[in-house]
Design a protein around this motif. Sequence first.
Motif, PDB file in Angstrom:
ATOM      1  N   VAL A 216       5.970 -17.741 -12.410  1.00 45.10           N
ATOM      2  CA  VAL A 216       5.395 -16.413 -12.253  1.00 45.10           C
ATOM      3  C   VAL A 216       6.659 -15.280 -12.253  1.00 45.10           C
ATOM      4  N   GLU A 217       6.288 -14.459 -13.326  1.00 45.81           N
ATOM      5  CA  GLU A 217       6.995 -13.165 -13.015  1.00 45.81           C
ATOM      6  C   GLU A 217       6.885 -12.473 -11.875  1.00 45.81           C
ATOM      7  N   ARG A 218       7.890 -11.860 -10.991  1.00 42.04           N
ATOM      8  CA  ARG A 218       7.604 -11.190  -9.731  1.00 42.04           C
ATOM      9  C   ARG A 218       8.217  -9.851  -9.924  1.00 42.04           C
ATOM     10  N   PHE A 219       8.229  -8.978  -9.249  1.00 42.74           N
ATOM     11  CA  PHE A 219       8.727  -7.705  -9.377  1.00 42.74           C
ATOM     12  C   PHE A 219       9.590  -7.050  -8.158  1.00 42.74           C
ATOM     13  N   PRO A 220      10.819  -7.469  -8.337  1.00 37.41           N
ATOM     14  CA  PRO A 220      11.881  -7.263  -7.146  1.00 37.41           C
ATOM     15  C   PRO A 220      11.908  -5.695  -6.888  1.00 37.41           C
ATOM     16  N   PRO A 221      11.894  -5.590  -5.766  1.00 36.27           N
ATOM     17  CA  PRO A 221      11.780  -3.783  -5.171  1.00 36.27           C
ATOM     18  C   PRO A 221      12.925  -2.902  -5.900  1.00 36.27           C
ATOM     19  N   ASN A 222      12.491  -1.793  -5.855  1.00 39.80           N
ATOM     20  CA  ASN A 222      13.472  -0.695  -6.419  1.00 39.80           C
ATOM     21  C   ASN A 222      14.042  -0.097  -5.175  1.00 39.80           C
ATOM     22  N   GLN A 223      14.658   0.919  -5.266  1.00 51.32           N
ATOM     23  CA  GLN A 223      15.071   1.802  -4.245  1.00 51.32           C
ATOM     24  C   GLN A 223      13.985   2.206  -3.147  1.00 51.32           C
ATOM     25  N   LEU A 224      13.010   2.893  -3.959  1.00 55.81           N
ATOM     26  CA  LEU A 224      11.976   3.333  -3.028  1.00 55.81           C
ATOM     27  C   LEU A 224      11.227   2.339  -2.370  1.00 55.81           C
ATOM     28  N   THR A 225      10.976   1.423  -3.019  1.00 53.78           N
ATOM     29  CA  THR A 225      10.323   0.044  -2.381  1.00 53.78           C
ATOM     30  C   THR A 225      11.112  -0.330  -0.939  1.00 53.78           C
TER      31      THR A 225
ATOM     32  N   VAL B  79       0.798  -1.255  -0.038  1.00 56.42           N
ATOM     33  CA  VAL B  79      -0.148   0.083   0.075  1.00 56.42           C
ATOM     34  C   VAL B  79       0.779   1.229   0.075  1.00 56.42           C
ATOM     35  N   LEU B  80       1.880   1.094   0.800  1.00 56.15           N
ATOM     36  CA  LEU B  80       2.801   2.671   0.926  1.00 56.15           C
ATOM     37  C   LEU B  80       3.652   2.583  -0.249  1.00 56.15           C
ATOM     38  N   SER B  81       3.954   1.534  -0.762  1.00 59.10           N
ATOM     39  CA  SER B  81       4.949   1.698  -2.125  1.00 59.10           C
ATOM     40  C   SER B  81       4.293   2.309  -3.233  1.00 59.10           C
ATOM     41  N   ALA B  82       2.904   1.623  -3.523  1.00 56.25           N
ATOM     42  CA  ALA B  82       1.991   1.932  -4.562  1.00 56.25           C
ATOM     43  C   ALA B  82       1.580   3.410  -4.384  1.00 56.25           C
ATOM     44  N   LEU B  83       1.290   3.668  -3.158  1.00 54.30           N
ATOM     45  CA  LEU B  83       0.945   5.216  -2.717  1.00 54.30           C
ATOM     46  C   LEU B  83       2.140   6.094  -3.279  1.00 54.30           C
ATOM     47  N   HIS B  84       3.268   5.879  -2.664  1.00 55.04           N
ATOM     48  CA  HIS B  84       4.557   6.777  -2.936  1.00 55.04           C
ATOM     49  C   HIS B  84       4.722   6.587  -4.631  1.00 55.04           C
ATOM     50  N   HIS B  85       4.785   5.670  -5.139  1.00 60.90           N
ATOM     51  CA  HIS B  85       4.938   5.556  -6.601  1.00 60.90           C
ATOM     52  C   HIS B  85       4.076   6.421  -7.233  1.00 60.90           C
TER      53      HIS B  85
ATOM     54  N   ALA C 105       8.547  -7.771   5.922  1.00 61.36           N
ATOM     55  CA  ALA C 105       8.360  -6.845   4.785  1.00 61.36           C
ATOM     56  C   ALA C 105       9.633  -7.591   3.552  1.00 61.36           C
ATOM     57  N   TYR C 106      10.490  -8.330   4.229  1.00 61.25           N
ATOM     58  CA  TYR C 106      11.590  -8.842   3.289  1.00 61.25           C
ATOM     59  C   TYR C 106      11.186  -9.958   2.365  1.00 61.25           C
ATOM     60  N   GLY C 107      11.662  -9.713   0.879  1.00 60.50           N
ATOM     61  CA  GLY C 107      11.121 -10.786   0.054  1.00 60.50           C
ATOM     62  C   GLY C 107       9.947 -10.221  -0.810  1.00 60.50           C
ATOM     63  N   PHE C 108       9.566  -8.939  -0.296  1.00 62.40           N
ATOM     64  CA  PHE C 108       8.326  -8.307  -0.939  1.00 62.40           C
ATOM     65  C   PHE C 108       8.763  -8.184  -2.447  1.00 62.40           C
ATOM     66  N   ASP C 109       7.772  -8.681  -3.350  1.00 62.58           N
ATOM     67  CA  ASP C 109       7.850  -8.535  -4.946  1.00 62.58           C
ATOM     68  C   ASP C 109       6.528  -8.230  -5.620  1.00 62.58           C
ATOM     69  N   TRP C 110       5.528  -7.725  -5.141  1.00 65.78           N
ATOM     70  CA  TRP C 110       4.256  -7.377  -5.594  1.00 65.78           C
ATOM     71  C   TRP C 110       4.319  -6.431  -6.811  1.00 65.78           C
ATOM     72  N   PRO C 111       3.559  -6.362  -7.620  1.00 61.29           N
ATOM     73  CA  PRO C 111       3.435  -5.133  -8.449  1.00 61.29           C
ATOM     74  C   PRO C 111       2.929  -3.959  -7.824  1.00 61.29           C
ATOM     75  N   VAL C 112       3.690  -2.549  -8.095  1.00 61.24           N
ATOM     76  CA  VAL C 112       3.499  -1.480  -7.216  1.00 61.24           C
ATOM     77  C   VAL C 112       3.238  -0.334  -8.127  1.00 61.24           C
ATOM     78  N   THR C 113       3.222  -0.604  -8.998  1.00 57.74           N
ATOM     79  CA  THR C 113       2.788   0.625 -10.513  1.00 57.74           C
ATOM     80  C   THR C 113       1.798  -0.003 -11.233  1.00 57.74           C
TER      81      THR C 113
END
Length: 521
Positions: free
Chosen positions: A197-206, A53-59, A223-231
């Motif tokens: 399944v294609e996962r989405f490794p976190p960028n610096q912001l995430t 929620v927070l990463s999607a919001l900030h992105h 929180a570690y291992g997070f790899d959900w789509p955020v954009t």
Amino acid sequence: MEDGKPVFFVGPWDLNAELPCVPQDPAAGSVLLVESIAKGKALPFHRKKLVLVLSALHHFARELANRGYDVTVLRARSYVDGIRQQVEARRGSRVEAMKPREWGLAQALARADREGTLGAPLRLHDDGGAGSHFFLTRQEFAGWAGDAPKLRMDTFYRKMRRDFGVLLDAKGKPEGGRWSFDKENRKPPPDHQPPPVERFPPNQLTRSIMERVEGWAGRWGSAYGFDWPVTRAQALEALDRFLDQRGEGYGPYQDAMLKDQPWMWHSLISPALNLSLISPREVVARALEAWRGGALPLASAEGFIRQVLGWREFLRGVYWRQMPGLREANGLQAQRPLPKLFWDPSATDLECLKQSVGQVLETGYGHHIQRLMVLGNFALLAGIRPLEVSHWFWAGFVDAYEWVELPNVHGMALFADETFTTKPYAASGAYIHRMSDYCGSCRYSVKQRSGEGACPFNHLFWSFIDQHRPLVAANPRMKVLLRTWDRWDSEEQESIRRSSAEFLAGLDEAQTGWSFEDDAC
Ligand code: SF4
């Protein structure tokens, strides 16, 4: 400093620039997003859900800023407090927002507007209808439902197919001659593994958000291992990859479960969809395109579209029709506290529960049959208080919000509110055995109904049938079960009752130490 212009409040689940809470003209006013401290503490949320929620919001804030918007992200005590601060700082002329998707925020906003504490008048846009998120406005759903005492999803789904011209042939009949292909969509797990399944490794912001959230006490999982789509771009990529690579298997294997395979053939788009990164209209449109292009068989296309156009819209309509009473629904008078195993999979030796809870703890996700026929089924058979089950799902799953969980859990899984479901989804271990590979490595015997080593789903199931005899007898789809129960001699029946009582007496209660405070968000 801007002044005299509107403040556009973008709710945490309104992260799409096409929604009317974002002005088309970046100069029309300031855009506000809020990290609500109260909301983040309302439940012991899974840390991966908070990161999502927070990463999607900030992105989203960053994306709007790049497009020239005047964007502020405020960390405030509550959403209402954040809006109040922004109105004061910008001398806002009014506040524009989407109707909140959850009851708690809707009440808090309405109260603040009534009491004039926002500092400016509030204008709310419907979260449904053309140009908004859901297919239907709340009024349109209410108009369809009227004052009917019972609502049926399949009737609603047919209406939606007709109204929106989805999967209809030239004569307006359902494609393939049927409205539902569920019968083809209930295959047990195949011998082959699901595709990767294609996962989405976190960028610096995430990653910075993950660091922050990992340190928060009283939350669940890591929180570690997070790899959900955020954009939005990632969400569209996830949708397209699903339709290209797993959509074909989605239909037949949507009810199948395999150990250590959390994703199976599922789309995994619900977290992004429920944040509005993508819209249900484009999801349905792309699924239809994939079906027309031959990438998606009709049974898979129909099953997938039914979830989005039918079930999702139906539950959201039911939620707003029946709140706040839906929170209190407990038609079966279930009074057992939530057992510890829901928070700690090491507290159970039932392999199906250990796998399903363990997967949620690890990823924040479980697919719909794990939710309905393992976790929900267990809660139903064990007689666990509906609101505690619902809160657990809401806290633990990355795609869960109250409007999703209350009707799903109280209606479909626990039969606590029977006005919009047809029967309790109770099942014995035989169902789990047929649809998974869990039972092979379980210490319990799925063939045994009672006694030492018997599968608990078996004696709990038959005890449920016994305890709820009037309900079962009155249901045409269940009453045949009573004939089986009545054929057994009293010794067998007593053995089942005893096994069930002993098992339930041995369940440890969860000691969470939290209290629900969502209406203060
Ligand atoms: Fe679950 Fe029963 Fe199978 Fe064990 S035997 S995995 S408890 S259904």
